[in-house]
Design a protein around this motif. Structure first.
Motif, mmCIF file in Angstrom:
data_model
loop_
_atom_site.group_PDB
_atom_site.id
_atom_site.type_symbol
_atom_site.label_atom_id
_atom_site.label_comp_id
_atom_site.label_asym_id
_atom_site.label_seq_id
_atom_site.Cartn_x
_atom_site.Cartn_y
_atom_site.Cartn_z
ATOM 1 N N UNK A 66 -22.928 9.643 -7.831
ATOM 2 C CA UNK A 66 -23.168 9.729 -9.270
ATOM 3 C C UNK A 66 -22.127 8.931 -10.057
ATOM 4 N N UNK A 67 -20.901 8.851 -9.504
ATOM 5 C CA UNK A 67 -19.805 8.165 -10.179
ATOM 6 C C UNK A 67 -18.874 7.619 -9.103
ATOM 7 N N UNK A 68 -18.444 6.371 -9.263
ATOM 8 C CA UNK A 68 -17.508 5.785 -8.312
ATOM 9 C C UNK A 68 -16.722 4.674 -9.011
ATOM 10 N N UNK A 69 -15.885 5.069 -9.961
ATOM 11 C CA UNK A 69 -15.110 4.106 -10.741
ATOM 12 C C UNK A 69 -14.093 3.425 -9.830
ATOM 13 N N UNK A 70 -14.220 2.132 -9.683
ATOM 14 C CA UNK A 70 -13.340 1.349 -8.833
ATOM 15 C C UNK A 70 -13.856 1.182 -7.412
ATOM 16 N N UNK A 71 -14.880 1.958 -7.029
ATOM 17 C CA UNK A 71 -15.454 1.828 -5.691
ATOM 18 C C UNK A 71 -14.577 2.377 -4.582
ATOM 19 N N UNK A 72 -13.742 3.382 -4.863
ATOM 20 C CA UNK A 72 -12.804 3.894 -3.865
ATOM 21 C C UNK A 72 -13.405 4.976 -2.964
ATOM 22 N N UNK A 73 -14.607 5.464 -3.283
ATOM 23 C CA UNK A 73 -15.318 6.379 -2.388
ATOM 24 C C UNK A 73 -16.278 5.549 -1.538
ATOM 25 N N UNK A 74 -16.281 5.800 -0.217
ATOM 26 C CA UNK A 74 -17.157 5.089 0.702
ATOM 27 C C UNK A 74 -18.266 6.036 1.152
ATOM 28 N N UNK A 75 -19.500 5.773 0.732
ATOM 29 C CA UNK A 75 -20.626 6.658 1.047
ATOM 30 C C UNK A 75 -21.075 6.553 2.505
ATOM 31 N N UNK A 76 -20.570 5.604 3.256
ATOM 32 C CA UNK A 76 -20.893 5.504 4.686
ATOM 33 C C UNK A 76 -19.964 6.372 5.536
ATOM 34 N N UNK A 77 -18.732 6.598 5.050
ATOM 35 C CA UNK A 77 -17.748 7.370 5.824
ATOM 36 C C UNK A 77 -17.415 8.721 5.205
ATOM 37 N N UNK A 78 -17.722 8.909 3.910
ATOM 38 C CA UNK A 78 -17.360 10.148 3.218
ATOM 39 C C UNK A 78 -15.910 10.181 2.778
ATOM 40 N N UNK A 79 -15.245 9.028 2.790
ATOM 41 C CA UNK A 79 -13.818 8.966 2.446
ATOM 42 C C UNK A 79 -13.577 8.423 1.042
ATOM 43 N N UNK A 80 -12.609 9.049 0.364
ATOM 44 C CA UNK A 80 -12.048 8.498 -0.858
ATOM 45 C C UNK A 80 -10.683 7.940 -0.470
ATOM 46 N N UNK A 81 -10.424 6.678 -0.808
ATOM 47 C CA UNK A 81 -9.144 6.048 -0.498
ATOM 48 C C UNK A 81 -8.388 5.827 -1.803
ATOM 49 N N UNK A 82 -7.179 6.370 -1.868
ATOM 50 C CA UNK A 82 -6.371 6.278 -3.088
ATOM 51 C C UNK A 82 -5.917 4.841 -3.318
ATOM 52 N N UNK A 83 -6.232 4.287 -4.492
ATOM 53 C CA UNK A 83 -5.790 2.923 -4.782
ATOM 54 C C UNK A 83 -4.317 2.846 -5.178
ATOM 55 N N UNK A 84 -3.780 3.938 -5.715
ATOM 56 C CA UNK A 84 -2.383 3.999 -6.144
ATOM 57 C C UNK A 84 -1.826 5.377 -5.787
ATOM 58 N N UNK A 85 -0.517 5.449 -5.663
ATOM 59 C CA UNK A 85 0.132 6.743 -5.445
ATOM 60 C C UNK A 85 0.067 7.555 -6.722
ATOM 61 N N UNK A 86 -0.146 8.851 -6.585
ATOM 62 C CA UNK A 86 -0.170 9.717 -7.752
ATOM 63 C C UNK A 86 -0.802 11.059 -7.439
ATOM 64 N N UNK A 87 -0.903 11.877 -8.492
ATOM 65 C CA UNK A 87 -1.571 13.176 -8.369
ATOM 66 C C UNK A 87 -3.041 13.003 -8.693
ATOM 67 N N UNK A 88 -3.870 13.578 -7.847
ATOM 68 C CA UNK A 88 -5.317 13.529 -8.009
ATOM 69 C C UNK A 88 -5.834 14.954 -8.106
ATOM 70 N N UNK A 89 -6.917 15.123 -8.822
ATOM 71 C CA UNK A 89 -7.598 16.408 -8.858
ATOM 72 C C UNK A 89 -8.858 16.258 -8.015
ATOM 73 N N UNK A 90 -9.031 17.153 -7.039
ATOM 74 C CA UNK A 90 -10.186 17.124 -6.136
ATOM 75 C C UNK A 90 -10.940 18.439 -6.217
ATOM 76 N N UNK A 91 -12.182 18.394 -5.779
ATOM 77 C CA UNK A 91 -12.961 19.609 -5.649
ATOM 78 C C UNK A 91 -14.167 19.364 -4.769
ATOM 79 N N UNK A 92 -14.690 20.445 -4.206
ATOM 80 C CA UNK A 92 -15.929 20.364 -3.446
ATOM 81 C C UNK A 92 -16.642 21.700 -3.501
#
Length: 160
Positions: free
Chosen positions: A44-70
Motif C-alpha cells: 500500500x505504501x513504500x516510500x523510497x522502495x526499502x520494503x522488498x515484496x519478494x523477501x518480506x524485508x524492510x532494509x533501513x536506508x539510514x541509522x535511526x529509530x523506526x516505528x514498526x508494527x504487525x
C-alpha cells in the motif's frame, strides 16, 4: 538524517514536515507454514522502495529509530501462534518480544486478531522482517494466504 535528502521543513506554526521519509505498509501473506518468514505481497505504501515484496524485508536506508508494527490472527487449532520481529535474521530482545495468540482449549473457535507496535533502533543496512512459528507446528489460518486479506499487515517508518 540529512535534511536535504528527506526535505525537512518546519512550517510557520512550528510543525515539522519530513518529505520522502522512509515508510512502508504492506498486507496479505504468501507464506503460511510454521517456521518461516512472512512475505507480504500487497504494497500500500513504500516510500523510497526499502520494503522488498519478494523477501518480506524492510532494509533501513539510514541509522535511526523506526516505528514498526504487525498484525495477525490465530487459527482454529489448539496451539499458540507466535510472530517474532527479527533484525538481520535474529530475534530481538532474546526472543521475548513477539506477538502471541493463544487458541489452546478453544475447540473450533478462531483466535482473536492481535497487533504489536514498537520503536526499534536500526543501523543503515539492517533488515527487519516477521517470522512465524506455532507451538504445535501447524500452519497459520488459511485465510491469511491471500494478498487481499486484512488479517496480516506489516508497517514501519523512520522516526528520526
Amino acid at each position: 538524517v540529512s535534511q536535504s535528502r528527506y526535505n525537512v521543513h518546519i512550517n510557520g506554526g512550528g510543525l515539522l514536515n519530513v518529505y520522502n521519509q522512509p515508510a512502508f505498509h504492506v498486507s496479505g501473506c504468501s507464506v503460511v507454514a510454521s517456521g518461516n518468514y512472512l512475505i507480504f505481497p500487497s504494497v500500500q505504501l513504500n516510500v523510497g522502495g526499502y520494503y522488498n515484496s519478494a523477501t518480506g524485508r524492510f532494509t533501513a536506508p539510514v541509522s535511526g529509530r523506526y516505528l514498526f508494527g504487525f498484525t495477525s490472527i490465530g487459527g482454529n487449532s489448539d496451539t499458540v501462534w507466535r510472530y517474532y520481529f527479527r533484525v538481520n535474521g535474529a530475534n530481538v530482545s532474546n526472543g521475548d518480544m513477539h506477538l502471541r495468540l493463544d487458541t489452546l482449549a478453544s475447540g473450533s473457535n478462531y483466535g482473536t486478531n492481535g497487533m504489536y507496535t514498537f520503536p526499534w533502533q536500526l543501523n543503515a543496512g539492517d533488515y527487519a522482517q516477521v517470522y512465524f512459528a506455532s507451538d504445535s507446528g501447524v500452519d497459520m489460518y488459511p485465510g491469511s494466504a491471500s494478498s487481499t486479506n486484512d488479517y496480516m499487515r506489516f508497517w514501519g517508518y523512520l522516526l528520526g
